[in-house]
Design a protein around this motif. Structure first.
Motif, PDB file in Angstrom:
ATOM      1  N   ASP A  16       0.804  -1.225   0.000  1.00 34.50           N
ATOM      2  CA  ASP A  16       0.000   0.000   0.000  1.00 34.50           C
ATOM      3  C   ASP A  16       0.840   1.280   0.000  1.00 34.50           C
ATOM      4  N   GLY A  17       2.159   1.130  -0.012  1.00 38.11           N
ATOM      5  CA  GLY A  17       3.045   2.292  -0.054  1.00 38.11           C
ATOM      6  C   GLY A  17       3.334   2.925   1.287  1.00 38.11           C
ATOM      7  N   ASN A  18       2.802   2.363   2.375  1.00 38.51           N
ATOM      8  CA  ASN A  18       3.071   2.935   3.694  1.00 38.51           C
ATOM      9  C   ASN A  18       4.563   2.842   4.006  1.00 38.51           C
ATOM     10  N   THR A  19       5.093   3.931   4.559  1.00 35.38           N
ATOM     11  CA  THR A  19       6.482   3.953   5.002  1.00 35.38           C
ATOM     12  C   THR A  19       6.511   4.402   6.448  1.00 35.38           C
ATOM     13  N   GLU A  20       7.277   3.672   7.266  1.00 33.76           N
ATOM     14  CA  GLU A  20       7.450   4.030   8.670  1.00 33.76           C
ATOM     15  C   GLU A  20       8.887   4.485   8.881  1.00 33.76           C
ATOM     16  N   PHE A  21       9.042   5.714   9.357  1.00 32.55           N
ATOM     17  CA  PHE A  21      10.343   6.335   9.578  1.00 32.55           C
ATOM     18  C   PHE A  21      10.657   6.325  11.073  1.00 32.55           C
ATOM     19  N   PHE A  22      11.902   6.003  11.411  1.00 32.62           N
ATOM     20  CA  PHE A  22      12.336   5.907  12.803  1.00 32.62           C
ATOM     21  C   PHE A  22      13.490   6.868  13.066  1.00 32.62           C
ATOM     22  N   ASP A  23      13.525   7.393  14.302  1.00 31.09           N
ATOM     23  CA  ASP A  23      14.677   8.182  14.719  1.00 31.09           C
ATOM     24  C   ASP A  23      15.594   7.307  15.571  1.00 31.09           C
ATOM     25  N   GLU A  24      16.652   7.897  16.097  1.00 27.05           N
ATOM     26  CA  GLU A  24      17.629   7.141  16.888  1.00 27.05           C
ATOM     27  C   GLU A  24      17.025   6.545  18.162  1.00 27.05           C
ATOM     28  N   ASP A  25      15.932   7.121  18.661  1.00 31.81           N
ATOM     29  CA  ASP A  25      15.270   6.602  19.858  1.00 31.81           C
ATOM     30  C   ASP A  25      14.198   5.566  19.514  1.00 31.81           C
ATOM     31  N   GLY A  68       1.187   6.318   6.024  1.00 32.07           N
ATOM     32  CA  GLY A  68      -0.117   5.741   5.721  1.00 32.07           C
ATOM     33  C   GLY A  68      -0.138   5.266   4.271  1.00 32.07           C
ATOM     34  N   SER A  69      -1.235   4.676   3.873  1.00 34.70           N
ATOM     35  CA  SER A  69      -1.364   4.151   2.509  1.00 34.70           C
ATOM     36  C   SER A  69      -1.227   5.274   1.496  1.00 34.70           C
ATOM     37  N   LYS A  70      -0.537   4.962   0.388  1.00 36.54           N
ATOM     38  CA  LYS A  70      -0.327   5.954  -0.665  1.00 36.54           C
ATOM     39  C   LYS A  70      -1.101   5.630  -1.937  1.00 36.54           C
ATOM     40  N   TYR A  71      -1.539   4.373  -2.070  1.00 35.35           N
ATOM     41  CA  TYR A  71      -2.231   3.964  -3.288  1.00 35.35           C
ATOM     42  C   TYR A  71      -3.042   2.712  -3.016  1.00 35.35           C
ATOM     43  N   ASP A  72      -3.853   2.299  -4.006  1.00 31.33           N
ATOM     44  CA  ASP A  72      -4.654   1.082  -3.870  1.00 31.33           C
ATOM     45  C   ASP A  72      -3.736  -0.119  -3.677  1.00 31.33           C
ATOM     46  N   LEU A  73      -4.235  -1.119  -2.978  1.00 35.09           N
ATOM     47  CA  LEU A  73      -3.425  -2.300  -2.652  1.00 35.09           C
ATOM     48  C   LEU A  73      -2.868  -2.989  -3.883  1.00 35.09           C
ATOM     49  N   LEU A  74      -1.589  -3.346  -3.786  1.00 35.74           N
ATOM     50  CA  LEU A  74      -0.929  -4.155  -4.809  1.00 35.74           C
ATOM     51  C   LEU A  74      -0.782  -5.566  -4.257  1.00 35.74           C
ATOM     52  N   THR A  75      -0.904  -6.545  -5.124  1.00 32.95           N
ATOM     53  CA  THR A  75      -0.692  -7.935  -4.728  1.00 32.95           C
ATOM     54  C   THR A  75       0.777  -8.278  -4.943  1.00 32.95           C
ATOM     55  N   ILE A  76       1.406  -8.782  -3.898  1.00 33.96           N
ATOM     56  CA  ILE A  76       2.818  -9.163  -3.974  1.00 33.96           C
ATOM     57  C   ILE A  76       2.903 -10.605  -4.459  1.00 33.96           C
ATOM     58  N   SER A  77       3.658 -10.825  -5.512  1.00 29.52           N
ATOM     59  CA  SER A  77       3.834 -12.170  -6.045  1.00 29.52           C
ATOM     60  C   SER A  77       4.441 -13.090  -4.987  1.00 29.52           C
ATOM     61  N   ASN A  78       4.012 -14.344  -4.998  1.00 31.07           N
ATOM     62  CA  ASN A  78       4.588 -15.340  -4.086  1.00 31.07           C
ATOM     63  C   ASN A  78       6.001 -15.728  -4.482  1.00 31.07           C
ATOM     64  N   ASN A  79       6.339 -15.527  -5.748  1.00 26.93           N
ATOM     65  CA  ASN A  79       7.636 -15.952  -6.272  1.00 26.93           C
ATOM     66  C   ASN A  79       8.548 -14.757  -6.496  1.00 26.93           C
ATOM     67  N   VAL A  80       9.746 -14.833  -5.962  1.00 25.04           N
ATOM     68  CA  VAL A  80      10.736 -13.779  -6.172  1.00 25.04           C
ATOM     69  C   VAL A  80      11.473 -14.061  -7.471  1.00 25.04           C
ATOM     70  N   ASN A  81      11.455 -13.077  -8.361  1.00 25.00           N
ATOM     71  CA  ASN A  81      12.230 -13.146  -9.597  1.00 25.00           C
ATOM     72  C   ASN A  81      13.355 -12.129  -9.442  1.00 25.00           C
ATOM     73  N   LEU A  82      14.406 -12.547  -8.744  1.00 22.48           N
ATOM     74  CA  LEU A  82      15.475 -11.631  -8.369  1.00 22.48           C
ATOM     75  C   LEU A  82      16.213 -11.072  -9.577  1.00 22.48           C
ATOM     76  N   ASP A  83      16.480 -11.908 -10.573  1.00 23.78           N
ATOM     77  CA  ASP A  83      17.227 -11.431 -11.739  1.00 23.78           C
ATOM     78  C   ASP A  83      16.476 -10.316 -12.455  1.00 23.78           C
ATOM     79  N   TYR A  84      15.186 -10.504 -12.691  1.00 27.59           N
ATOM     80  CA  TYR A  84      14.422  -9.466 -13.384  1.00 27.59           C
ATOM     81  C   TYR A  84      14.218  -8.249 -12.484  1.00 27.59           C
ATOM     82  N   PHE A  85      14.044  -8.474 -11.182  1.00 27.63           N
ATOM     83  CA  PHE A  85      13.933  -7.346 -10.268  1.00 27.63           C
ATOM     84  C   PHE A  85      15.181  -6.476 -10.334  1.00 27.63           C
ATOM     85  N   LYS A  86      16.347  -7.081 -10.378  1.00 29.49           N
ATOM     86  CA  LYS A  86      17.592  -6.316 -10.456  1.00 29.49           C
ATOM     87  C   LYS A  86      17.636  -5.457 -11.718  1.00 29.49           C
ATOM     88  N   VAL A  87      17.125  -5.976 -12.827  1.00 26.67           N
ATOM     89  CA  VAL A  87      17.065  -5.206 -14.079  1.00 26.67           C
ATOM     90  C   VAL A  87      16.173  -3.984 -13.895  1.00 26.67           C
TER      91      VAL A  87
END
Length: 130
Positions: free
Chosen positions: A42-51, A58-77
């Protein structure tokens, strides 16, 4: 917590492509961000300080479905293309989801970024250019 989501967003709005990213990292590090985690679904990002106090976007866009399979080679491209300014942020998030990347953790102290899969396992760690 000294960090506000508004100041982080103001810095992020200066980022137009992946090529602008190192400058953004330097800016939010100066604000006091020590690390953050971005979730592709959903694009949510949580930022932390040193403490370890945090603020979230919060959400930035409509939900994306994360693939169950990692395609690392193509992701790197796709990652390299994004880092060179060839795709916008939303396209990169879609690329992550399609290639099984659930999110990333940015450590601004060690200056590295670790991409992780649906199980939370690390699949790729890169140094942040600085």
């Amino acid at each position: 917590m000294k960090i506000t989501i508004e100041t982080i967003i103001a810095e992020h709005q200066k980022v137009k492509t992946g090529a602008d990213f190192p400058q953004y990292i330097r800016a939010i590090k100066k604000l006091g961000v020590s690390h953050y985690t971005t979730y592709i679904s959903d694009g949510n990002t949580e930022f932390f300080d040193e403490d370890n106090q945090s603020v979230q976007t919060g959400s930035k866009y409509d939900l994306l479905t994360i693939s169950n399979n990692v395609n690392l080679d193509y992701f790197k491209v796709r990652l390299k293309l994004h880092q060179q300014g060839g795709t916008d942020y939303k396209t990169f998030c879609n690329d992550c989801a399609e290639n099984g990347i659930k999110g990333w953790k940015m450590d601004l102290n060690s200056m590295n970024c670790t991409y992780f899969d649906r199980s939370g396992d690390s699949v790729l760690t890169e140094m942040i250019p600085g």
